[in-house]
Design a protein around this motif. Structure first.
Motif, PDB file in Angstrom:
ATOM      1  N   ASP A  96      -1.976 -66.997   2.388  1.00 46.80           N
ATOM      2  CA  ASP A  96      -1.261 -65.731   2.530  1.00 46.80           C
ATOM      3  C   ASP A  96      -1.008 -65.382   3.994  1.00 46.80           C
ATOM      4  OD1 ASP A  96      -1.175 -65.495  -0.213  1.00 46.80           O
ATOM      5  OD2 ASP A  96      -2.853 -64.108  -0.332  1.00 46.80           O
ATOM      6  N   LYS A  97      -1.951 -65.721   4.837  1.00 43.63           N
ATOM      7  CA  LYS A  97      -1.784 -65.485   6.272  1.00 43.63           C
ATOM      8  C   LYS A  97      -0.582 -66.276   6.787  1.00 43.63           C
ATOM      9  CE  LYS A  97      -4.053 -67.010  10.369  1.00 43.63           C
ATOM     10  NZ  LYS A  97      -5.246 -67.539  11.020  1.00 43.63           N
ATOM     11  N   LEU A  98      -0.501 -67.552   6.445  1.00 43.96           N
ATOM     12  CA  LEU A  98       0.622 -68.390   6.856  1.00 43.96           C
ATOM     13  C   LEU A  98       1.933 -67.865   6.273  1.00 43.96           C
ATOM     14  CD1 LEU A  98       1.641 -70.903   8.340  1.00 43.96           C
ATOM     15  CD2 LEU A  98       1.134 -72.220   6.266  1.00 43.96           C
ATOM     16  N   PHE A  99       1.899 -67.456   5.013  1.00 39.80           N
ATOM     17  CA  PHE A  99       3.084 -66.906   4.353  1.00 39.80           C
ATOM     18  C   PHE A  99       3.601 -65.691   5.129  1.00 39.80           C
ATOM     19  CE2 PHE A  99       5.164 -64.079   1.316  1.00 39.80           C
ATOM     20  CZ  PHE A  99       6.046 -64.937   0.675  1.00 39.80           C
ATOM     21  N   LEU A 100       2.700 -64.781   5.490  1.00 45.10           N
ATOM     22  CA  LEU A 100       3.110 -63.579   6.230  1.00 45.10           C
ATOM     23  C   LEU A 100       3.645 -63.924   7.615  1.00 45.10           C
ATOM     24  CD1 LEU A 100       0.372 -60.932   5.390  1.00 45.10           C
ATOM     25  CD2 LEU A 100       2.710 -61.044   4.542  1.00 45.10           C
ATOM     26  N   LEU A 101       2.999 -64.844   8.301  1.00 48.65           N
ATOM     27  CA  LEU A 101       3.456 -65.216   9.637  1.00 48.65           C
ATOM     28  C   LEU A 101       4.860 -65.816   9.590  1.00 48.65           C
ATOM     29  CD1 LEU A 101       0.173 -66.719  11.115  1.00 48.65           C
ATOM     30  CD2 LEU A 101       1.309 -64.599  11.840  1.00 48.65           C
ATOM     31  N   ILE A 102       5.138 -66.622   8.575  1.00 48.13           N
ATOM     32  CA  ILE A 102       6.464 -67.242   8.449  1.00 48.13           C
ATOM     33  C   ILE A 102       7.507 -66.219   8.009  1.00 48.13           C
ATOM     34  CG2 ILE A 102       7.818 -68.894   7.083  1.00 48.13           C
ATOM     35  CD1 ILE A 102       5.263 -70.687   7.095  1.00 48.13           C
ATOM     36  N   GLN A 103       7.156 -65.376   7.049  1.00 51.38           N
ATOM     37  CA  GLN A 103       8.127 -64.451   6.462  1.00 51.38           C
ATOM     38  C   GLN A 103       8.312 -63.163   7.273  1.00 51.38           C
ATOM     39  OE1 GLN A 103      10.131 -65.140   3.921  1.00 51.38           O
ATOM     40  NE2 GLN A 103       9.196 -67.160   3.868  1.00 51.38           N
TER      41      GLN A 103
ATOM     42  N   ALA B  39       7.420 -62.823  -3.127  1.00 55.24           N
ATOM     43  CA  ALA B  39       7.446 -61.413  -2.728  1.00 55.24           C
ATOM     44  C   ALA B  39       6.391 -61.192  -1.644  1.00 55.24           C
ATOM     45  CB  ALA B  39       7.194 -60.513  -3.933  1.00 55.24           C
ATOM     46  N   ILE B  40       6.792 -60.549  -0.589  1.00 54.14           N
ATOM     47  CA  ILE B  40       5.914 -60.378   0.577  1.00 54.14           C
ATOM     48  C   ILE B  40       4.786 -59.379   0.314  1.00 54.14           C
ATOM     49  CG2 ILE B  40       5.857 -59.542   2.970  1.00 54.14           C
ATOM     50  CD1 ILE B  40       8.708 -60.754   3.230  1.00 54.14           C
ATOM     51  N   GLU B  41       5.118 -58.252  -0.288  1.00 51.84           N
ATOM     52  CA  GLU B  41       4.121 -57.179  -0.399  1.00 51.84           C
ATOM     53  C   GLU B  41       2.889 -57.575  -1.224  1.00 51.84           C
ATOM     54  OE1 GLU B  41       4.275 -52.488   0.194  1.00 51.84           O
ATOM     55  OE2 GLU B  41       6.044 -53.479  -0.595  1.00 51.84           O
ATOM     56  N   PRO B  42       3.043 -58.205  -2.388  1.00 52.62           N
ATOM     57  CA  PRO B  42       1.830 -58.616  -3.114  1.00 52.62           C
ATOM     58  C   PRO B  42       0.964 -59.600  -2.325  1.00 52.62           C
ATOM     59  CG  PRO B  42       3.698 -58.591  -4.600  1.00 52.62           C
ATOM     60  CD  PRO B  42       4.244 -58.391  -3.211  1.00 52.62           C
ATOM     61  N   ARG B  43       1.588 -60.503  -1.573  1.00 51.19           N
ATOM     62  CA  ARG B  43       0.821 -61.451  -0.754  1.00 51.19           C
ATOM     63  C   ARG B  43       0.071 -60.718   0.356  1.00 51.19           C
ATOM     64  NH1 ARG B  43       1.489 -66.939  -0.586  1.00 51.19           N
ATOM     65  NH2 ARG B  43       2.906 -67.667  -2.162  1.00 51.19           N
ATOM     66  N   PHE B  44       0.729 -59.746   0.943  1.00 54.19           N
ATOM     67  CA  PHE B  44       0.100 -58.922   1.976  1.00 54.19           C
ATOM     68  C   PHE B  44      -1.107 -58.179   1.407  1.00 54.19           C
ATOM     69  CE2 PHE B  44       0.153 -54.388   3.211  1.00 54.19           C
ATOM     70  CZ  PHE B  44      -0.532 -54.499   4.412  1.00 54.19           C
TER      71      PHE B  44
ATOM     72  N   ASN C 193       9.560 -49.654   6.889  1.00 54.92           N
ATOM     73  CA  ASN C 193       8.185 -49.186   6.833  1.00 54.92           C
ATOM     74  C   ASN C 193       7.245 -50.334   6.492  1.00 54.92           C
ATOM     75  OD1 ASN C 193       6.026 -48.073   4.665  1.00 54.92           O
ATOM     76  ND2 ASN C 193       6.260 -46.622   6.362  1.00 54.92           N
ATOM     77  N   LEU C 194       7.678 -51.242   5.623  1.00 52.63           N
ATOM     78  CA  LEU C 194       6.842 -52.387   5.241  1.00 52.63           C
ATOM     79  C   LEU C 194       6.533 -53.259   6.450  1.00 52.63           C
ATOM     80  CD1 LEU C 194       5.368 -54.198   3.237  1.00 52.63           C
ATOM     81  CD2 LEU C 194       7.578 -55.267   2.698  1.00 52.63           C
ATOM     82  N   LYS C 195       7.520 -53.535   7.267  1.00 49.21           N
ATOM     83  CA  LYS C 195       7.309 -54.380   8.447  1.00 49.21           C
ATOM     84  C   LYS C 195       6.295 -53.741   9.397  1.00 49.21           C
ATOM     85  CE  LYS C 195       9.790 -57.375  11.567  1.00 49.21           C
ATOM     86  NZ  LYS C 195      11.080 -58.008  11.789  1.00 49.21           N
ATOM     87  N   THR C 196       6.422 -52.456   9.617  1.00 49.46           N
ATOM     88  CA  THR C 196       5.479 -51.734  10.463  1.00 49.46           C
ATOM     89  C   THR C 196       4.079 -51.761   9.861  1.00 49.46           C
ATOM     90  OG1 THR C 196       7.240 -50.281  11.233  1.00 49.46           O
ATOM     91  CG2 THR C 196       4.981 -49.491  11.530  1.00 49.46           C
TER      92      THR C 196
ATOM     93  N   LYS D  85       9.412 -62.393  10.161  1.00 50.10           N
ATOM     94  CA  LYS D  85      10.704 -62.226  10.850  1.00 50.10           C
ATOM     95  C   LYS D  85      11.831 -61.904   9.872  1.00 50.10           C
ATOM     96  CE  LYS D  85      11.621 -67.209  10.983  1.00 50.10           C
ATOM     97  NZ  LYS D  85      10.409 -67.658  10.324  1.00 50.10           N
ATOM     98  N   ASN D  86      11.649 -62.221   8.596  1.00 52.27           N
ATOM     99  CA  ASN D  86      12.689 -61.979   7.584  1.00 52.27           C
ATOM    100  C   ASN D  86      12.615 -60.587   6.959  1.00 52.27           C
ATOM    101  OD1 ASN D  86      13.594 -64.626   7.932  1.00 52.27           O
ATOM    102  ND2 ASN D  86      12.140 -65.381   6.428  1.00 52.27           N
TER     103      ASN D  86
END
Length: 165
Positions: free
Chosen positions: A124-131, A97-102, A139-142, A133-134
């Motif tokens: 987590d930084k690497l996870f966010l950079l990879i994910q 899940a992206i949001e908890p990692r963020f 609102n979450l992406k912004t 684009k998906n």
């Protein structure tokens, strides 16, 4: 009966999406002062570990942020540790899940070194950079993009790559 269940699920999804949008704004404001931290914390009084992982992660963040304004060093440390336990629980429950990692990245980046909660920054930084684009244009992406662009853990090159997506 199936139509009613589907309808309730759709309404719940849109309600949660709107609530998360408001929660994200409150999360951004929470560290600014004790009143904002208290207000953010109070949003999650009823949240349990059985709720949506994003809500559980935000509850943990609210506790960690509120710890900044606790009266004694012992209270600060105990409150922070309790908040981190919610955040880590959310990530264990749904590791992709992206949001908890963020949220964890933000808490780790901004936590004092003495608390020794910085072990997952690179992960987590690497996870966010990879994910990134998906993530659908939401609102979450912004919200994540805004965070990355002001963060000190991302390089200028990484920030530029996010800006161009």
């Amino acid at each position: 009966m199936r139509i009613l269940t589907l309808f309730i699920s759709i309404i719940g999804f849109f309600t949660l999406s709107q609530d998360l949008s408001d929660i994200r704004m409150a999360y951004k404001e929470a560290p600014q002062n004790s009143e904002s931290a208290d207000s953010f914390y109070n949003m999650f009084l009823e949240v349990t570990k059985q709720d949506n992982v994003a809500l559980v992660a935000y509850k943990g963040a609210s506790m960690a942020i509120k710890a900044k304004y606790a009266g004694t060093i012992k209270e600060k440390k105990n409150d922070f540790i309790e908040g981190v336990s919610y955040l880590e629980f959310a990530i264990e429950k749904e590791p992709n899940a992206i949001e908890p990692r963020f949220i964890r990245l933000g808490i780790q980046e901004n936590s004092p070194k003495i608390l020794k909660y910085k072990d997952n920054i690179d992960e987590d930084k690497l996870f966010l950079l990879i994910q990134y684009k998906n993530i659908p244009s939401t609102n979450l992406k912004t919200h994540i993009k805004d965070y990355i662009l002001q963060s000190t853990v991302f390089t200028e090159e990484e920030k530029l790559s996010i800006s161009n997506q």
